[in-house]
Scaffold this active site. Structure first.
Site, mmCIF file in Angstrom:
data_model
loop_
_atom_site.group_PDB
_atom_site.id
_atom_site.type_symbol
_atom_site.label_atom_id
_atom_site.label_comp_id
_atom_site.label_asym_id
_atom_site.label_seq_id
_atom_site.Cartn_x
_atom_site.Cartn_y
_atom_site.Cartn_z
ATOM 1 N N SER A 81 0.831 -1.201 0.000
ATOM 2 C CA SER A 81 0.000 0.000 0.000
ATOM 3 C C SER A 81 0.866 1.252 0.000
ATOM 4 C CB SER A 81 -0.912 0.026 1.228
ATOM 5 O OG SER A 81 -1.681 1.214 1.235
ATOM 6 N N LYS B 3 -4.647 -6.706 3.319
ATOM 7 C CA LYS B 3 -4.592 -5.615 2.332
ATOM 8 C C LYS B 3 -5.982 -5.318 1.778
ATOM 9 C CE LYS B 3 -2.689 -2.646 -0.549
ATOM 10 N NZ LYS B 3 -3.682 -2.403 -1.597
ATOM 11 N N HIS C 82 -7.734 -3.341 4.382
ATOM 12 C CA HIS C 82 -7.126 -2.012 4.351
ATOM 13 C C HIS C 82 -7.790 -1.159 3.276
ATOM 14 C CE1 HIS C 82 -4.404 0.784 2.259
ATOM 15 N NE2 HIS C 82 -3.842 1.026 3.434
ATOM 16 N N ASN C 83 -7.956 -1.729 2.086
ATOM 17 C CA ASN C 83 -8.562 -0.973 1.001
ATOM 18 C C ASN C 83 -10.033 -0.674 1.279
ATOM 19 O OD1 ASN C 83 -6.060 -1.425 -0.130
ATOM 20 N ND2 ASN C 83 -6.857 -1.895 -2.151
ATOM 21 N N GLU D 142 -10.063 2.194 3.448
ATOM 22 C CA GLU D 142 -9.724 3.335 2.595
ATOM 23 C C GLU D 142 -10.963 3.869 1.872
ATOM 24 O OE1 GLU D 142 -7.413 3.535 -1.586
ATOM 25 O OE2 GLU D 142 -6.241 2.662 0.056
#
Length: 490
Positions: free
Chosen positions: A141, A195, A198-199, A202
């Site tokens: 990232s 991940k 995480h996105n 986001e």
């Protein structure tokens, strides 16, 4: 085990510590970052011109070894080989991995550093294990700048793979307080799963920021540049983060042709590459409510339905009457509501990681995840230090919302939060992420929810049964008969 006779016959002793194929922007910058940190990296691209341009433009930054084929790439890397794949997710990644397998030897490691679905990573790991090979799903990232200057790196896969890969990724990752923003998250697809979440966070973070901008501009009638000033001020406090800083920058930008605010000449249809949708689908499978992430994902979908939006605007073209607010108080209210909603989004994301870890048998250190997200990644923010501290104090934490710091932050902002959502409704400004986050908070804190009605309806039309609050057991009522209640045996 891969057939060692099927691989290339090296014409010279391998010199590269690591190899990488796929030299689009992310791969190119990651290769440069690796070379800059003293590692010899062999590079390859399907289109040779990209390899040539990388060496011509940046060959003096470190030890970059150009190769013209996958066979040459494999031959250039020391065993056990580590080969990073930086191509588009899905079929392109499958094609490269399939081409590499017959060229490799037992114990070699293939690393997918793209945004892959965790299920694809699990499938590829199982396929490569049959050949004695290791497959690593590695989340990276930070975008193209992070790839070049120091990303946050989430590594999955085996201990053997991390022993070989770890020194490289820890050296190239962002550094915060002397700690690398890279870690071995866990086995299997744990790296790509983290991940993915995480996105998802986001998505929620950006939607909340966009809603804040819309509220400030629509309710107060101020310019994008004035909103930028407010975001810059917020970035000096507890909202300090990469995305808040970036928002102030983009809102100040003006169109070079017309001189108008650039935000006004950009189409209001947000695209997505799928990771937000994957996060929501995964959360549904795990039974974890990630309402902020879900509403952010749906908001992007709605923004793209231009024909429906145009049709609705022709029918419902009457805006609500303007709402009078005190400017300074409203700005403070939006700031507090944004912070409280961000806390909810991160709490939901960490809940999903915990649930995914439990479902898959991954021992994921949530505090370590917060630690590596403090630098390099898109959602890096000041309060990730608080999240790290919370999990250090209580590793089996039920929810971040109940920790003293975050509980107080939400309590301090809850009245502002309610005023903002109410003002948005009165003003006709859509705030799906703010509203759903507040509803999630209220759902957690309420002693009784209306789910009892849902249970009775399910039992009435489908005999799905229910539980009682006053005694244990599972029950059914004969709704179409004499209304007698019977206990259902387990």
């Amino acid at each position: 085990m891969a057939d060692p006779t099927s691989g290339p016959t090296p014409t010279a002793t391998p010199t590269a510590t690591i190899g990488l194929t796929g030299l689009a922007v992310m791969g190119r910058n990651l290769a440069r970052n690796i070379a800059r940190h003293g590692h010899t990296i062999a590079v390859h691209n399907r289109t040779a011109a990209r390899t040539t341009s990388l060496l011509e433009e940046h060959g003096d930054e470190g030890s970059l070894v150009a190769t013209g084929s996958l066979e040459e790439l494999v031959a250039a890397v020391e065993q056990p080989r580590v080969l990073i794949v930086m191509v588009k997710a899905g079929e392109p990644t499958d094609a490269v991995v399939d081409a590499l397998v017959p060229l490799l030897d037992e114990g070699d490691i293939v690393v997918d550093a793209g945004n892959a679905h965790p299920d694809d990573t699990t499938r590829r790991q199982q396929q490569l294990e049959e050949h004695g090979l290791h497959f690593v799903g590695m989340g990276v990232s930070g975008g193209e700048e992070g790839a070049l200057h120091g990303p946050s790196i989430m590594v999955g896969g085996s201990d053997h793979a991390y022993d070989r890969l770890g020194p490289v990724v820890e050296s190239i990752a962002a550094q915060v307080d002397g700690e690398p923003c890279a870690t071995h998250v866990g086995p299997g697809a744990a790296g790509h799963f983290v991940k993915m979440v995480h996105n998802g966070i986001e998505y929620a973070d950006m939607q909340l920021i966009a809603e804040s901008y819309d509220l400030l501009r629509s309710v107060l009638g101020i310019s994008p540049a004035e909103v930028a000033d407010i975001f810059e001020e917020w970035n000096g406090g507890d909202l300090e983060s990469f995305l808040i800083e970036l928002t102030a920058d983009v809102l100040r930008h003006t169109d070079r042709t017309s001189g108008t605010p650039f935000v006004d000449v950009v189409a209001d249809a947000a695209e997505q590459k799928g990771t937000g949708r994957w996060t929501v689908q995964s959360a549904l499978d795990l039974g974890v409510p990630v309402t902020g992430i879900a509403e952010a994902t749906f908001a992007r979908s709605l923004s793209g339905h231009r024909e429906q939006r145009d049709a609705a605007r022709k029918v419902f073209d009457t805006d609500p009457d303007p709402v009078e607010v005190d400017r300074d108080r409203f700005v403070d209210d939006v700031r507090a509501a944004l912070y409280a909603s961000k806390v909810v989004a991160y709490a939901q994301g960490f809940d999903q990681i915990a649930a995914g870890a439990e479902a898959n048998g991954w021992d994921i250190d949530l505090g370590a995840v917060a630690t590596i997200w403090r630098g390099g990644c898109i959602i890096r923010a000041q309060f990730l230090d608080r999240i790290r501290e919370a999990y250090a104090d209580e590793p089996d934490l039920t929810t971040l919302l109940t920790t003293p710091y975050f509980a107080q932050a939400v309590l301090d902002g809850v009245h502002s939060w309610r005023r903002v959502v109410a003002t948005a409704a009165q003003s006709g400004v859509p705030v799906p992420a703010f509203g759903s986050s507040l509803s999630y908070f209220d759902g957690l804190r309420r002693e009784r929810l209306p789910a009892a009605v849902i249970q009775l309806l399910r039992d009435s039309f489908g005999a799905h049964s229910y539980q009682r609050t006053d005694r244990p057991g599972t029950f059914h009522t004969a709704w179409a008969g004499d209304l007698a209640e019977v206990e259902i045996e387990a």
